[in-house]
Design an enzyme around this catalytic site. Structure first.
Site, PDB file in Angstrom:
ATOM      1  N   ASP A  21     -20.011  76.905  43.146  1.00  0.00           N
ATOM      2  CA  ASP A  21     -19.620  75.469  43.757  1.00  0.00           C
ATOM      3  C   ASP A  21     -20.271  75.369  45.018  1.00  0.00           C
ATOM      4  OD1 ASP A  21     -16.750  74.332  45.216  1.00  0.00           O
ATOM      5  OD2 ASP A  21     -18.307  73.327  44.621  1.00  0.00           O
ATOM      6  N   ASN A  23     -20.214  72.478  46.862  1.00  0.00           N
ATOM      7  CA  ASN A  23     -19.783  71.243  47.787  1.00  0.00           C
ATOM      8  C   ASN A  23     -18.191  71.488  47.971  1.00  0.00           C
ATOM      9  OD1 ASN A  23     -18.990  70.684  45.375  1.00  0.00           O
ATOM     10  ND2 ASN A  23     -19.515  68.502  45.461  1.00  0.00           N
ATOM     11  N   ASP A  25     -15.578  71.474  46.233  1.00  0.00           N
ATOM     12  CA  ASP A  25     -14.516  70.660  45.494  1.00  0.00           C
ATOM     13  C   ASP A  25     -13.960  71.667  44.363  1.00  0.00           C
ATOM     14  OD1 ASP A  25     -16.515  68.883  43.044  1.00  0.00           O
ATOM     15  OD2 ASP A  25     -16.393  71.069  43.607  1.00  0.00           O
ATOM     16  N   ASP A  29     -21.247  73.410  40.230  1.00  0.00           N
ATOM     17  CA  ASP A  29     -22.028  72.428  40.005  1.00  0.00           C
ATOM     18  C   ASP A  29     -23.675  72.696  39.913  1.00  0.00           C
ATOM     19  OD1 ASP A  29     -20.950  71.979  43.347  1.00  0.00           O
ATOM     20  OD2 ASP A  29     -22.944  72.801  42.819  1.00  0.00           O
ATOM     21  N   ASP A  98     -27.404  72.327  25.924  1.00  0.00           N
ATOM     22  CA  ASP A  98     -26.343  72.433  24.827  1.00  0.00           C
ATOM     23  C   ASP A  98     -26.302  71.193  24.439  1.00  0.00           C
ATOM     24  OD1 ASP A  98     -23.560  74.660  25.076  1.00  0.00           O
ATOM     25  OD2 ASP A  98     -24.210  73.351  23.340  1.00  0.00           O
ATOM     26  N   ASP A 199     -24.540  73.318  19.226  1.00  0.00           N
ATOM     27  CA  ASP A 199     -23.355  73.206  19.164  1.00  0.00           C
ATOM     28  C   ASP A 199     -22.529  73.092  17.591  1.00  0.00           C
ATOM     29  OD1 ASP A 199     -20.665  73.832  20.672  1.00  0.00           O
ATOM     30  OD2 ASP A 199     -20.130  71.851  19.491  1.00  0.00           O
ATOM     31  N   GLU A 256     -25.620  77.211  16.794  1.00  0.00           N
ATOM     32  CA  GLU A 256     -24.305  77.962  16.935  1.00  0.00           C
ATOM     33  C   GLU A 256     -23.573  77.757  15.580  1.00  0.00           C
ATOM     34  OE1 GLU A 256     -20.874  76.391  18.260  1.00  0.00           O
ATOM     35  OE2 GLU A 256     -20.009  78.391  18.993  1.00  0.00           O
ATOM     36  N   HIS A 330     -18.876  81.599  26.479  1.00  0.00           N
ATOM     37  CA  HIS A 330     -17.635  80.920  27.252  1.00  0.00           C
ATOM     38  C   HIS A 330     -16.686  80.810  26.318  1.00  0.00           C
ATOM     39  CE1 HIS A 330     -19.958  78.082  24.576  1.00  0.00           C
ATOM     40  NE2 HIS A 330     -18.895  77.393  24.671  1.00  0.00           N
ATOM     41  N   ASP A 331     -16.860  81.231  24.954  1.00  0.00           N
ATOM     42  CA  ASP A 331     -15.489  81.139  24.020  1.00  0.00           C
ATOM     43  C   ASP A 331     -15.042  82.415  23.762  1.00  0.00           C
ATOM     44  OD1 ASP A 331     -17.572  78.682  22.010  1.00  0.00           O
ATOM     45  OD2 ASP A 331     -16.056  78.324  23.321  1.00  0.00           O
TER      46      ASP A 331
HETATM   47  O1  TEU Z   1     -17.281  76.617  19.572  1.00  0.00           O
HETATM   48  C1  TEU Z   1     -17.427  76.491  18.188  1.00  0.00           C
HETATM   49  C2  TEU Z   1     -16.338  77.193  17.691  1.00  0.00           C
HETATM   50  O2  TEU Z   1     -16.090  77.584  16.678  1.00  0.00           O
HETATM   51  C3  TEU Z   1     -15.062  77.460  18.323  1.00  0.00           C
HETATM   52  O3  TEU Z   1     -14.070  77.122  17.802  1.00  0.00           O
HETATM   53  C4  TEU Z   1     -15.001  79.151  18.757  1.00  0.00           C
HETATM   54  O4  TEU Z   1     -15.172  79.822  17.468  1.00  0.00           O
HETATM   55  C5  TEU Z   1     -13.743  79.109  19.263  1.00  0.00           C
HETATM   56  O5  TEU Z   1     -13.644  78.374  20.309  1.00  0.00           O
HETATM   57  C6  TEU Z   1     -13.404  80.685  19.469  1.00  0.00           C
HETATM   58  O6  TEU Z   1     -12.067  80.857  20.084  1.00  0.00           O
HETATM   59  C7  TEU Z   1     -18.283  75.414  20.184  1.00  0.00           C
HETATM   60  C8  TEU Z   1     -18.237  75.422  21.294  1.00  0.00           C
HETATM   61  O7  TEU Z   1     -18.828  76.895  21.891  1.00  0.00           O
HETATM   62  C9  TEU Z   1     -16.877  75.584  22.193  1.00  0.00           C
HETATM   63  O8  TEU Z   1     -16.815  75.733  23.458  1.00  0.00           O
HETATM   64  C10 TEU Z   1     -16.210  74.032  21.690  1.00  0.00           C
HETATM   65  O9  TEU Z   1     -14.933  74.078  22.015  1.00  0.00           O
HETATM   66  C11 TEU Z   1     -16.484  73.755  20.350  1.00  0.00           C
HETATM   67  O10 TEU Z   1     -17.809  74.202  19.516  1.00  0.00           O
HETATM   68  C12 TEU Z   1     -16.361  72.348  20.046  1.00  0.00           C
HETATM   69  O11 TEU Z   1     -17.593  71.746  20.463  1.00  0.00           O
HETATM   70 CA    CA Z   2     -18.986  71.474  43.295  1.00  0.00          CA
END
Ligand code: TEU
Ligand code: CA
Length: 560
Positions: A21, A23, A25, A29, A98, A199, A256, A330-331
């Protein structure tokens, strides 16, 4: 750079909201990313995958796009993005964006128009259907709990949303939708970006008959995935996208694909099919899931299952096609907590996991913080969590099924997506140096001891070990091109494999257990080798006799 530069690359995924971050907040960013480019150059990666930075109401943190050609206010301006791209290219870093085109936000103008009336010219940009006797068109379960259909009173029809109801699925059967998407992709590629991560791109073709899915024991909804994963026109759509857009640029693409098998993965990535360069599969991410609770089940996992899955993908795509290699994104929960040991052997198991992944054949992806050995987090209260997937599951399990709160929180601690989204830990300063404000999601309390400042000063850190892994890929063609062969396939403790290229053999030994392990490698009778990388504190053995190996707890050693 070679024509297929993406085969020799190492990709670093940034989740902008949690990266840096600039700035105050409390939200990461784009200028914050630009500030940290030298850190990425130091690590040695050459491609950045940016999770979505487009204008979004953030129902699903940017995976619900409201305007594809505008930057989300919290992340900065288009000028900030242009500066990031210019700086990155100047420093030899490529940027892959993405692409989220299976669905948009329900606040996207296309959907606002589509929803306005049955006669709207944009009505069939999305998937609208009549219900049956007051029920949704199908019994499918949404990825974030509930039905995949949302009722619209005004038109007495439902619209499809595989994810949240604020993420309506686009209708790819409509050629105008495809044209709009291709124009937007070209707009970004003409700016000079270096490719796309796509995605859930294998969801864009649905089975036109929209049948009900099978209802598993103990579940309320049916499984619609056989009818929206790898659908009947998916290869046609991807080939059309390739011919109309992708093939015109020197870029990298990765799809993905939840539910994709190795055989299907090969068809998506065989070069002469002109579709995508590589895919993300989920088979290894499901190794500790399954059953009615799916990902939230806390099933034990077996190393032999993990080895079977990963080697199946290596063998299937050996001759043609190309693998992506990842533990984290991130998932997913943090791999050192999931498949390693985030306590006594945190650093050592993080290095072992990095070795195991990076020396396989394919393009490795490092998720922000993985190079620090960042761990899962366990916030006490559901109020400390942000991710709608976790919040919806909590609501459903506690309110609808009466599950015990402690049990539900334990599932979130193990598998919740916020494990990957706690802010990047830059220093031991307050909030881990991520922000001078109040972070949008609490920082993992272990930032005081696990942070970038600490690792940069420690030659024995996970960061410096990842640097060596990346360096090895750059200096050793066997790492990029060598044939993979699994050894010791029945061992529940050791993941051992070789890579063979132009007569040179690399032996990779990874001990996934917290105990010393012995093994006999009959393939190496009367052979010895030279250690080229190891996570042993002091490599007490050199030119080891390879027939009998003894591995320390969580040891990873590469021998040529
Ligand atoms: O994720 C696809 C997906 O299958 C997700 O449901 C994933 O398997 C699940 O989050 C695991 O817990 C993509 C993106 O990476 C995810 O961040 C998004 O939420 C999702 O698509 C919808 O865009
Ligand atoms: Ca920020």
């Amino acid at each position: 750079m070679a024509e297929q530069w993406w085969k020799e690359s190492v990709v670093y995924q940034i989740y902008p909201r949690s990266f840096n971050d600039s700035n105050g907040d409390g939200i990461g960013d784009i200028p914050g990313i630009t500030e940290k480019l030298d850190y990425l150059v130091e690590l040695g990666v050459n491609v950045i995958w940016l999770s979505p930075v487009y204008d979004s109401p953030n129902d699903d943190n940017g995976y619900d796009i409201r305007n594809y050609t505008a930057i989300m206010d919290e992340f900065g301006s288009m000028e900030d993005f242009d500066r990031l791209l210019e700086e990155a290219h100047h420093k030899g870093l490529k940027i892959v964006m993405d692409l989220v085109v299976n669905h948009t936000s329900d606040e996207h103008p296309w959907f606002v128009e589509s929803k306005s009336s049955k006669e709207s010219p944009k009505r069939d940009y999305y998937i609208w259907k009549e219900g049956q006797n007051g029920q949704p068109p199908t019994n499918w379960e949404a990825a974030f709990s509930g039905s995949t259909w949302e009722y619209n009173e005004a038109s007495d029809e439902y619209y499809l949303h595989i994810f949240s109801k604020k993420q309506p699925d686009l209708n790819w059967e409509n050629e105008k939708v495809r044209e709009e998407v291709y124009d937007m992709m070209s707009w970004w590629l003409d700016k000079g970006i270096d490719g796309f991560r796509m995605d859930v791109v294998n969801f864009i073709s649905k089975d036109p008959s929209y049948p009900d899915g099978e209802v598993e024991e103990g579940k309320e909804y049916g499984d619609g995935s056989p009818y929206f994963m790898n659908g009947p026109r998916i290869h046609e759509f991807l080939h059309e996208m390739n011919q109309k857009v992708l093939s015109r640029y020197d870029i990298m693409t990765v799809g993905e694909m939840p539910g994709v098998t190795p055989e299907q993965g090969k068809r998506y990535t065989v070069e002469d099919r002109n579709e995508l360069n590589m895919v993300f599969h989920f088979e290894h991410m499901d190794v500790d899931g399954g059953g009615p609770l799916g990902k939230w089940s806390l099933n034990d996992w077996k190393l032999t299952d993990l080895k079977k899955i990963l080697s199946k993908w290596q063998y299937e795509l050996e001759e043609e096609g190309w693998n992506s290699l990842y533990w984290n994104n991130h998932d997913q929960p943090r791999v050192v907590s999931r498949f390693g040991d985030d306590q006594e052997y945190r650093k050592k198991s993080a290095k072992m996991l990095g070795t195991c992944l990076h020396l396989m054949k394919g393009t490795p992806y490092i998720y922000q913080g993985e190079e620090l050995g960042m761990t899962n987090v366990a916030f006490e209260r559901i109020e400390d969590y942000e991710d709608l997937e976790s919040l919806n599951m909590y609501q459903e399990r506690v309110d609808q099924y009466g599950d015990d709160v402690k049990d539900v929180m334990k599932r979130i601690h193990h598998k919740g997506r916020d494990n990957a989204r706690t802010p990047m830990q830059w220093s031991s300063e307050e909030h881990g140096g991520f922000t001078t404000g109040t972070p949008w999601l609490r920082v993992n309390p272990n930032y005081k001891t696990i942070n970038a400042e600490e690792v940069l000063d420690d030659p024995n850190s996970v960061f410096h070990y990842y640097q060596k892994l990346i360096q090895l890929r750059k200096s050793n063609d066997n790492v990029v091109h060598g044939k993979f062969d699994l050894l010791l396939e029945n061992s529940e403790d050791i993941f051992a494999y070789t890579r063979t290229y132009e007569g040179e053999v690399l032996l990779i030994l990874c001990n996934f257990s917290n105990k010393e392990q012995e093994a006999e490698l009959s393939e190496f009778r009367d052979k010895s080798g030279e250690i080229i990388l190891t996570n042993r504190e002091e490599s007490t053995f050199n030119s080891p006799e390879l027939f009998k190996v003894t591995l320390e707890p969580y040891e990873a050693t590469v021998i040529s």
